[in-house]
Design a protein around this motif. Structure first.
Motif, PDB file in Angstrom:
ATOM      1  N   ALA A  34     145.391  17.040  69.916  1.00 12.11           N
ATOM      2  CA  ALA A  34     144.741  16.641  68.666  1.00 12.11           C
ATOM      3  C   ALA A  34     143.324  16.139  68.954  1.00 12.11           C
ATOM      4  CB  ALA A  34     145.551  15.555  67.992  1.00 12.11           C
ATOM      5  N   THR A  35     142.434  16.370  67.982  1.00  9.23           N
ATOM      6  CA  THR A  35     141.060  15.897  68.077  1.00  9.23           C
ATOM      7  C   THR A  35     140.700  15.142  66.807  1.00  9.23           C
ATOM      8  OG1 THR A  35     140.049  17.833  67.023  1.00  9.23           O
ATOM      9  CG2 THR A  35     140.459  17.964  69.415  1.00  9.23           C
TER      10      THR A  35
ATOM     11  N   HIS B 104     152.596  12.933  62.844  1.00 15.51           N
ATOM     12  CA  HIS B 104     151.825  13.389  64.006  1.00 15.51           C
ATOM     13  C   HIS B 104     151.875  12.423  65.185  1.00 15.51           C
ATOM     14  CE1 HIS B 104     150.220  16.687  61.662  1.00 15.51           C
ATOM     15  NE2 HIS B 104     149.995  15.833  60.688  1.00 15.51           N
ATOM     16  N   GLU B 105     152.902  11.606  65.269  1.00 15.28           N
ATOM     17  CA  GLU B 105     153.010  10.653  66.379  1.00 15.28           C
ATOM     18  C   GLU B 105     152.916  11.356  67.731  1.00 15.28           C
ATOM     19  OE1 GLU B 105     156.104   7.437  68.374  1.00 15.28           O
ATOM     20  OE2 GLU B 105     156.597   8.313  66.425  1.00 15.28           O
TER      21      GLU B 105
ATOM     22  N   LEU C  69     141.914   9.607  71.995  1.00 12.46           N
ATOM     23  CA  LEU C  69     142.058   9.550  70.539  1.00 12.46           C
ATOM     24  C   LEU C  69     143.226   8.642  70.144  1.00 12.46           C
ATOM     25  CD1 LEU C  69     141.109  10.574  67.741  1.00 12.46           C
ATOM     26  CD2 LEU C  69     142.750  12.444  67.998  1.00 12.46           C
ATOM     27  N   PHE C  70     144.224   8.548  70.997  1.00 14.29           N
ATOM     28  CA  PHE C  70     145.367   7.681  70.716  1.00 14.29           C
ATOM     29  C   PHE C  70     144.918   6.246  70.461  1.00 14.29           C
ATOM     30  CE2 PHE C  70     148.743   4.759  72.139  1.00 14.29           C
ATOM     31  CZ  PHE C  70     149.724   5.103  71.230  1.00 14.29           C
ATOM     32  N   TYR C  71     143.854   5.816  71.112  1.00 13.27           N
ATOM     33  CA  TYR C  71     143.378   4.445  70.990  1.00 13.27           C
ATOM     34  C   TYR C  71     142.381   4.244  69.855  1.00 13.27           C
ATOM     35  CZ  TYR C  71     145.641   4.236  75.482  1.00 13.27           C
ATOM     36  OH  TYR C  71     146.560   4.313  76.483  1.00 13.27           O
TER      37      TYR C  71
ATOM     38  N   ASP D 148     138.879   6.447  63.608  1.00 15.77           N
ATOM     39  CA  ASP D 148     138.385   7.800  63.343  1.00 15.77           C
ATOM     40  C   ASP D 148     138.902   8.343  62.017  1.00 15.77           C
ATOM     41  OD1 ASP D 148     136.985   7.872  65.789  1.00 15.77           O
ATOM     42  OD2 ASP D 148     138.783   8.512  66.851  1.00 15.77           O
ATOM     43  N   MET D 149     140.085   7.909  61.610  1.00 17.46           N
ATOM     44  CA  MET D 149     140.636   8.311  60.317  1.00 17.46           C
ATOM     45  C   MET D 149     139.724   7.832  59.188  1.00 17.46           C
ATOM     46  SD  MET D 149     144.193   7.016  58.571  1.00 17.46           S
ATOM     47  CE  MET D 149     143.471   5.450  58.124  1.00 17.46           C
ATOM     48  N   ARG D 150     139.174   6.643  59.343  1.00 17.27           N
ATOM     49  CA  ARG D 150     138.257   6.115  58.327  1.00 17.27           C
ATOM     50  C   ARG D 150     136.980   6.952  58.250  1.00 17.27           C
ATOM     51  NH1 ARG D 150     141.425   2.059  59.984  1.00 17.27           N
ATOM     52  NH2 ARG D 150     141.944   0.369  58.560  1.00 17.27           N
TER      53      ARG D 150
END
Length: 76
Positions: A2-3, A35-36, A45-47, A52-54
């Protein structure tokens, strides 16, 4: 893997699951539930994915696909 770019689609997917509107925590929960595994395998990206969603939400707003209300986001 995922990116950050996947988060835009996942925000839309999460909002659709919530009936088109939800607050940031609800959207994050929808993303996590779907998407866990992708997030856990995404490296750094996990952190940062909730931050990043915002940004994905901001980009959707600029593109005219999302409205940010006081406490929630709504698809247009």
């Amino acid at each position: 893997m995922a990116t950050k770019h996947d988060l835009t689609e996942w925000v839309i997917e999460g909002l659709n699951a919530l009936g088109g509107e939800g607050n940031v925590a609800e959207i994050a929960q929808e993303i996590w539930e779907r998407h866990e595994d992708d997030l856990r395998a995404s490296g750094t990206l996990f952190y940062t994915w909730q931050y990043d969603m915002r940004w994905a939400g901001q980009n959707l707003q600029k593109a005219g696909k999302l409205t940010k209300l006081y406490r929630s986001w709504r698809l247009k």
